[in-house]
Design a protein around this motif. Sequence first.
Motif, PDB file in Angstrom:
ATOM      1  N   THR A 125      -7.649   2.779   6.959  1.00 56.60           N
ATOM      2  CA  THR A 125      -6.853   1.695   6.817  1.00 56.60           C
ATOM      3  C   THR A 125      -5.406   1.660   7.992  1.00 56.60           C
ATOM      4  O   THR A 125      -4.944   0.428   7.951  1.00 56.60           O
ATOM      5  N   PRO A 139      -6.578  -2.779   3.925  1.00 54.46           N
ATOM      6  CA  PRO A 139      -5.121  -2.644   3.623  1.00 54.46           C
ATOM      7  C   PRO A 139      -4.969  -2.724   2.262  1.00 54.46           C
ATOM      8  O   PRO A 139      -5.577  -3.462   1.498  1.00 54.46           O
ATOM      9  N   ARG A 140      -4.074  -1.823   1.713  1.00 58.83           N
ATOM     10  CA  ARG A 140      -3.855  -1.809   0.314  1.00 58.83           C
ATOM     11  C   ARG A 140      -3.095  -3.174  -0.245  1.00 58.83           C
ATOM     12  O   ARG A 140      -3.186  -3.506  -1.424  1.00 58.83           O
TER      13      ARG A 140
END
Length: 168
Positions: free
Chosen positions: A115, A139-140
């Motif tokens: 990430t 990505p979060r």
Amino acid sequence: MSEILAPAGSFESLKAAVLCGADAVYLGAENFNASGNAQNFGREELKNAVKFCHERSVKVYLTLNTLISDDEMAEAEELISFCGEIGIDAFIIQDLSLVQRIKKLAPAAHLHASTQMSVQTVEGIKFLESLGFSRVVVPRELTKNEIKILSENTTAELEVFVHGALCM
């Protein structure tokens, strides 16, 4: 395909994850991982962790998700080679300079894009696929719809954090 992947900052947390049904665990060695606050694993512990997990059909992914400087590369290569010998299933990496080294020193292991790479586009994932990556940790911040678009337009496995940053 879905997989329950749990962080393991110590052998105790690894054991708990495996015994509670994780399909895979990710962990860090003493160097080169972004979870510096975790206990992390020395060489003998890494070997024991892989043995414990593989005896229970659980995969082990090693986080090598920091940038490696030129003066650190020999040490990183030695770690990669060791991990290849003990059967690490995949390396989660940020630094693209490790791609060819992993292919050479641990050819059975898969490449997962960390990430920390912040890859969030179809083009970016396709580029990583062309380098040999089989999985991308997105990505979060991405929405469910954005992840769906990536999934529909690439062949790489997408890993999504559903619990926040438990590794912190």
